[in-house]
Design a protein around this motif. Structure first.
Motif, PDB file in Angstrom:
ATOM      1  N   MET A   1       0.827  -1.202   0.000  1.00 26.79           N
ATOM      2  CA  MET A   1       0.000   0.000   0.000  1.00 26.79           C
ATOM      3  C   MET A   1       0.866   1.259   0.000  1.00 26.79           C
ATOM      4  SD  MET A   1      -2.959   1.102   2.697  1.00 26.79           S
ATOM      5  CE  MET A   1      -3.907   2.623   2.454  1.00 26.79           C
ATOM      6  N   PHE A   2       1.863   1.323   0.883  1.00 30.49           N
ATOM      7  CA  PHE A   2       2.748   2.485   0.909  1.00 30.49           C
ATOM      8  C   PHE A   2       3.529   2.603  -0.396  1.00 30.49           C
ATOM      9  CE2 PHE A   2       2.532   1.984   5.682  1.00 30.49           C
ATOM     10  CZ  PHE A   2       1.868   3.179   5.901  1.00 30.49           C
ATOM     11  N   GLY A   3       3.918   1.456  -0.975  1.00 32.97           N
ATOM     12  CA  GLY A   3       4.638   1.495  -2.241  1.00 32.97           C
ATOM     13  C   GLY A   3       3.807   2.049  -3.367  1.00 32.97           C
ATOM     14  N   ALA A   4       2.510   1.744  -3.401  1.00 29.30           N
ATOM     15  CA  ALA A   4       1.631   2.292  -4.430  1.00 29.30           C
ATOM     16  C   ALA A   4       1.470   3.801  -4.260  1.00 29.30           C
ATOM     17  CB  ALA A   4       0.268   1.607  -4.361  1.00 29.30           C
ATOM     18  N   LEU A   5       1.447   4.270  -3.016  1.00 34.68           N
ATOM     19  CA  LEU A   5       1.274   5.704  -2.776  1.00 34.68           C
ATOM     20  C   LEU A   5       2.476   6.506  -3.259  1.00 34.68           C
ATOM     21  CD1 LEU A   5      -0.341   5.587   0.780  1.00 34.68           C
ATOM     22  CD2 LEU A   5      -1.429   6.451  -1.298  1.00 34.68           C
ATOM     23  N   VAL A   6       3.699   5.969  -3.097  1.00 32.80           N
ATOM     24  CA  VAL A   6       4.881   6.746  -3.482  1.00 32.80           C
ATOM     25  C   VAL A   6       5.288   6.513  -4.927  1.00 32.80           C
ATOM     26  CG1 VAL A   6       5.752   6.702  -1.122  1.00 32.80           C
ATOM     27  CG2 VAL A   6       6.503   4.959  -2.735  1.00 32.80           C
ATOM     28  N   ALA A   7       4.749   5.492  -5.601  1.00 33.57           N
ATOM     29  CA  ALA A   7       5.146   5.209  -6.985  1.00 33.57           C
ATOM     30  C   ALA A   7       4.781   6.375  -7.899  1.00 33.57           C
ATOM     31  CB  ALA A   7       4.473   3.930  -7.464  1.00 33.57           C
ATOM     32  N   SER A   8       5.590   6.544  -8.934  1.00 35.27           N
ATOM     33  CA  SER A   8       5.395   7.655  -9.858  1.00 35.27           C
ATOM     34  C   SER A   8       4.090   7.495 -10.631  1.00 35.27           C
ATOM     35  CB  SER A   8       6.570   7.729 -10.835  1.00 35.27           C
ATOM     36  OG  SER A   8       6.306   8.667 -11.861  1.00 35.27           O
TER      37      SER A   8
END
Length: 777
Positions: A389-396
């Motif tokens: 979830m956090f990775g999806a939020l910071v992905a470009s």
């Protein structure tokens, strides 16, 4: 290399050896550079030109001769080409000595010793060198189908003895047989057939298997007669012509599933076989498997400290380390470089460590309350899901992930109390997959537990809101100000929002992965267990010789026991892979100690005179189920179909071969210790891959090779064996209760998951009982 002037072969050999050491050593492994150097020096020593095909170097023959199948890259070819060209120019410049030197090489044994297993293959064959006709008696004429000297014989078991027997039947030497089956334009060495007779080598390459087929045809033997006697039946052939665009790793995976005549098939047929192998065996042809294969190439998660993923390190000491690095760590703010898996920033990692302490500690910290405790596997799973979830939020947002582009430094658990964050993430997952699944509902359940009144971790940490910053379109400054004024009211509002979202998702969610689809051909059979057992028979049929191939034999026995113990015990993957071993004659681990470790053990029972499996109830996922009643799981394995023989052989011999010099983890199943993998303990991923590889090699029937046990089977993991057992008992008895006994569960769960396989059999079960009256009459 410059054009050489006429010079002695010794001088030129030194130049070629120096060329290989300087130019080729950086590109090849030491063993490979030794093979290639010996091959080049062998060409010079025998005054033979390099092998050619259609006016170009025959790289396939060179790769087979030097064992470079997996290392012959474009750079190696480009560099080695200079060496072969130099040899051709040297031979042309020394025409006066070539004929004399070639005749001399025929009379003398070569002084250069080639690496083992490549000596015969590296020396160019005689047809490559043209001499004047020899004087003396003419060789005997070749008869296509000779008559045998005797017709009755006792068929030997080994390949070596069988070949020797049939050559004696027809009164032929290895040299004469070579002349009979090898065409003048081919370079197959007669010494290779001699090595088969001596037992120092066995056919492995595609060319060798083709020669075997010709010998079978010449002696009028059944097709595949010699191949069936090769001691390593589970070994894939080498030398398939797959082109230069396939990586060595994929080439190794494909080689197992390709037919021996692959190179001689038309191009369209070869493409058809490759497509089928990739679709059915390598990846599996289900919709979910295709989605998973595509999604796995797009990595976007936040990685938390390694100890949190099911490790046993001290979380509190980790917090101190993170606190020390927090002051000096800089956050990555550019969303364009936030692609792939990245390390969590120290502040977010400290929050995760606090959460893990709260949910996994034996006793809660004074002043805090909680509802439920996370086990090792549960903590690892929640950690992974939150990282995604956090990775999806910071992905470009401009990349293939199409994330939100939130600055990495803005990530904090405090932002999870705002509905905008969750609504964006839920809609983002729906766009990627195309619909909602139970996964989204489970994620919202995590948020409910974190914000629950009195026991929620986030509810009891209002300081989290101090780290939240406004995020355009997701979190406003007004929402942050409200949360700072009344944290509990903000948590209550989100708790209500999350409950409503779960109800809405449950109304429209779909099942993306049918867990029964890979084994549907087994479950639809009248006797699913008997159908699945055919895979173990296939493993035994292709078992390699334990003396000649000890490691391959050990891996085959391990695969066999994985399936057999899985079919007898019906355990989940965790319990099966963590099963400890107490060898016969040793004192077994106490039940209390097993409870502390939450693991079972395989030990010899003197009372029952058999191998017993004892697993404490707290080691199971459903430890509080009525099935256990706080009592351990105990089962004595039946000594059926040589099960005890293979368990004894595995413990006494094969397990030690797999461990090698590695550290013994104490478990019954161990990985093969290699230079690249020193840890012999299985984890969740490696055990799944080991089971899946067994199914790919022995389970799935391949119509192009005839290997495999079950048509229609697809790759799957160890959990599916529980489906086989439950469905088998359900089909034969119609009893949910008896089916639950096989997989240590409750009748309600059996009815919920496996009831779909019973309706079509209900009438048959009733008719079986009623028909007994008519049969008695």
């Amino acid at each position: 290399m410059a054009n050489p002037t006429p010079t002695s072969s010794e001088t030129f050999q030194r130049k070629i050896a120096s060329f290989c050491e300087i130019r080729l050593s950086p590109l090849l492994q030491p063993r490979s550079i030794e093979n290639l150097t010996s091959y080049l020096l062998g060409l010079i020593g025998h005054y033979a030109y390099p092998p050619m095909k259609s006016g170009k170097l025959d790289w396939q023959e060179i790769a087979l001769a030097c064992d470079l199948t997996n290392e012959l890259t474009a750079d190696v070819k480009r560099t080695a080409q200079h060496g072969f060209d130099a040899i051709s120019r040297w031979l042309a410049a020394n025409k006066a000595t070539v004929a004399t030197g070639a005749r001399l090489a025929e009379k003398q044994k070569p002084t250069q010793r080639l690496p083992r297993n490549r000596q015969a293959a590296a020396i160019p064959s005689a047809p490559a060198m043209k001499h004047s006709a020899k004087t003396g008696p003419q060789p005997a004429a070749i008869e296509e189908f000779p008559s045998p000297l005797f017709d009755r014989w006792e068929d030997p078991v080994s390949f070596q003895a069988s070949l020797e027997l049939h050559m004696r039947r027809f009164g032929e030497s290895y040299y004469y047989l070579h002349r009979a089956v090898i065409r003048p334009d081919e370079t197959f060495d007669s010494k290779t057939i001699l090595s088969w007779l001596k037992g120092t080598k066995v056919p492995r390459t595609i060319d060798s298997l083709e020669v075997l087929w010709r010998i079978e045809r010449r002696y009028r033997l059944p097709s595949g007669y010699f191949k069936a006697k090769i001691p390593h039946q589970s070994r894939s052939a080498s030398g398939h012509d797959l082109g230069d665009d396939i990586s060595p790793a994929e080439r190794r995976r494909l080689a197992w599933h390709l037919p021996d005549n692959f190179n001689s098939l038309p191009f369209t047929k070869r493409e058809e076989i490759l497509e089928w192998v990739r679709r059915v065996i390598i990846s599996g042809s289900t919709d979910y498997r295709r989605f998973q294969a595509a999604a796995s190439k797009q990595r976007y998660a936040i990685r938390f400290p390694a100890m949190a993923y099911g490790g046993r390190a001290d979380i509190r000491s980790l917090k101190q380390t993170l606190a020390q690095s927090f002051a000096t760590a800089g956050d990555i703010e550019d969303p364009d470089i936030l692609s792939g898996v990245i390390e969590a920033p120290p502040r977010l990692a400290m929050e995760m460590a606090d959460l893990l302490v709260f949910k996994t500690a034996t006793l809660t910290t004074i002043g805090f309350q909680r509802n439920g405790v996370w086990g090792e596997e549960t903590a690892s799973q929640k950690l992974e899901h939150l990282g995604l979830m956090f990775g999806a939020l910071v992905a470009s947002p401009n990349g293939e992930i199409a994330g939100r582009g939130v600055p990495l430094g803005a990530l904090t658990f405090g932002m999870l109390v705002f509905p905008g964050i969750w609504d964006w993430y839920l809609q983002w997952r729906e766009r990627r997959r195309g619909f909602f699944t139970a996964w989204e509902a489970d994620m919202l359940s995590i948020s409910l537990s974190l914000t629950r009144e009195e026991t929620g971790w986030m509810r009891q940490h209002p300081e989290l809101i101090e780290r939240v910053v406004p995020i355009e379109g997701l979190v406003t400054a007004e929402e942050i100000a409200f949360a700072k004024r009344d944290w509990h009211a903000c948590c209550d509002a989100f708790h209500k929002h999350a409950r409503n979202r779960i109800k809405e998702i449950q109304r429209v969610m779909r099942v993306h992965r049918d867990p029964f689809e890979p084994i549907m051909c087994v479950l639809e059979a009248p006797s699913p267990l008997a159908e699945y057992r055919k895979i173990t028979d296939e493993i035994l049929m292709r078992m390699p010789d334990k003396d000649r191939y000890p490691r391959a034999a050990a891996e085959s026995v391990r695969s066999f026991l994985m399936l057999r113990l899985g079919l007898h015990l019906g355990l989940r993957q965790k319990n099966l892979r963590q099963l400890l071993l107490c060898p016969r004659g040793h004192f077994p681990t106490s039940e209390r100690r097993l409870e502390e470790m939450r693991r079972g053990e395989l030990r010899w029972s003197e009372r029952d005179h058999g191998w017993e499996v004892l697993i404490p109830a707290n080691a199971f996922k459903n430890a509080h189920s009525s099935f256990f009643g706080s009592k351990p799981f105990r089962l004595v394995l039946p000594d059926l179909l040589d099960l005890y023989y293979h368990i004894g052989a595995y413990i006494d011999r094969h397990r030690g071969v797999l461990l090698g010099d590695g550290t013994d983890p104490g478990t019954f199943f161990v990985k093969t210790v290699k230079q690249t993998s020193k840890d012999a303990a299985y984890d969740q991923t490696t055990f799944y891959e080991a089971w899946r590889l067994t199914i790919q090699r022995y389970g799935i029937y391949n119509p192009y090779t005839g290997r495999g046990a079950l048509p229609g089977l697809l790759p799957h993991g160890p959990h599916n064996v529980r489906d086989v057992l439950a469905t088998h008992i359900l089909k034969l008895t119609g009893s949910y209760e008896q089916a639950s006994y096989a997989i240590q569960d409750t009748p309600d769960m059996i009815q919920q998951h496996y009831g779909r396989f019973l309706p079509q059999d209900k009438a048959a079960l009733a008719a079986r009982i009623l028909n007994q009256v008519w049969e008695a009459a």
